[in-house]
Design a protein around this motif. Structure first.
Motif, PDB file in Angstrom:
ATOM      1  N   ALA A 183      -8.759 -13.943   1.698  1.00 25.84           N
ATOM      2  CA  ALA A 183      -9.764 -15.042   1.775  1.00 25.84           C
ATOM      3  C   ALA A 183      -9.799 -15.344   3.308  1.00 25.84           C
ATOM      4  N   VAL A 184      -8.751 -15.638   3.896  1.00 25.01           N
ATOM      5  CA  VAL A 184      -8.594 -15.846   5.336  1.00 25.01           C
ATOM      6  C   VAL A 184      -9.442 -15.017   6.232  1.00 25.01           C
ATOM      7  N   GLN A 185      -9.316 -13.763   5.858  1.00 27.60           N
ATOM      8  CA  GLN A 185      -9.669 -12.488   6.668  1.00 27.60           C
ATOM      9  C   GLN A 185     -11.474 -12.518   6.281  1.00 27.60           C
ATOM     10  N   ASP A 186     -11.872 -13.017   5.332  1.00 28.35           N
ATOM     11  CA  ASP A 186     -13.379 -13.087   5.121  1.00 28.35           C
ATOM     12  C   ASP A 186     -13.778 -14.183   5.369  1.00 28.35           C
ATOM     13  N   LYS A 187     -12.860 -15.187   6.046  1.00 28.83           N
ATOM     14  CA  LYS A 187     -13.475 -16.389   6.254  1.00 28.83           C
ATOM     15  C   LYS A 187     -14.059 -17.419   5.001  1.00 28.83           C
ATOM     16  N   ASN A 188     -13.280 -17.061   3.942  1.00 28.61           N
ATOM     17  CA  ASN A 188     -13.736 -17.804   2.599  1.00 28.61           C
ATOM     18  C   ASN A 188     -12.636 -18.965   2.466  1.00 28.61           C
ATOM     19  N   ILE A 189     -13.098 -20.238   2.946  1.00 27.90           N
ATOM     20  CA  ILE A 189     -12.126 -21.251   3.163  1.00 27.90           C
ATOM     21  C   ILE A 189     -11.739 -21.699   1.601  1.00 27.90           C
ATOM     22  N   GLU A 190     -12.883 -21.656   0.746  1.00 23.82           N
ATOM     23  CA  GLU A 190     -12.577 -22.177  -0.736  1.00 23.82           C
ATOM     24  C   GLU A 190     -11.511 -21.361  -1.459  1.00 23.82           C
ATOM     25  N   ALA A 191     -11.902 -20.019  -1.310  1.00 21.70           N
ATOM     26  CA  ALA A 191     -10.993 -19.122  -2.027  1.00 21.70           C
ATOM     27  C   ALA A 191      -9.502 -19.268  -1.292  1.00 21.70           C
TER      28      ALA A 191
END
Length: 131
Positions: free
Chosen positions: A39-47
Motif C-alpha cells: 500500500a505504501v508503494q502504491d501510495k494507498n494511504i487508507e490501505a
C-alpha cells in the motif's frame, strides 16, 4: 450462506490449540505487514493505515496472551511495545524500511514459536507411548 473457504477458516480457528492460535496470529501479522508495504508503494494511504492497524491489533493481542509467570515474557512485552511504536512511526512517515524491520522481528518470533511447537508435539508424542 458462508463460502466454503470462510467456513474452513472459522473451523480452523475454533479447533486450534493455543499454540496454533499464536502461530496464526504471527502469520496474520506478517500478512498485514506485507499488505501495508504494498500500500505504501502504491501510495494507498487508507490501505496502509488499515493494514498497519490490523498488525498493531495482532501485536496487542500477543501482549495479552503473554504469561508473566515466565521472566522472558517481560522482555517479549518490551519487544512487542517497541514493534507497536515503530508501526505508528511507519504509519506517520510512510516508511517501508520500518515496516520491514518489524516484519523481520515478527518473522523471528514466528519461526521460533513454530520450532517450539514442533518440539512440544514431539515430546507429547513420545511421552504418549506411541513411539
Amino acid at each position: 450462506m458462508q463460502k466454503p473457504f470462510e467456513a474452513y477458516q472459522q473451523n480452523a480457528v475454533l479447533t486450534a490449540s493455543p499454540g496454533e492460535l499464536t502461530l496464526m496470529l504471527y502469520n496474520g501479522c506478517l500478512k498485514f505487514l506485507n499488505h501495508a508495504k504494498k500500500a505504501v508503494q502504491d501510495k494507498n494511504i487508507e490501505a496502509k493505515h488499515t493494514n498497519l492497524s490490523k498488525a498493531q491489533n495482532i501485536i496487542s493481542e500477543l501482549i495479552v496472551t503473554l504469561n508473566f509467570d515466565y521472566p522472558i515474557s517481560k522482555d517479549m512485552r518490551k519487544l512487542y511495545d517497541y514493534m507497536n511504536r515503530r508501526l505508528v512511526e511507519a504509519n506517520i512517515k510512510n516508511d517501508i524500511a520500518i515496516i520491514s524491520e518489524v516484519e523481520g522481528l515478527i518473522t523471528e518470533f514466528r519461526d521460533t514459536w513454530k520450532e517450539a511447537l514442533i518440539i512440544y508435539r514431539k515430546k507429547q508424542y513420545s511421552s504418549s507411548g506411541l513411539v
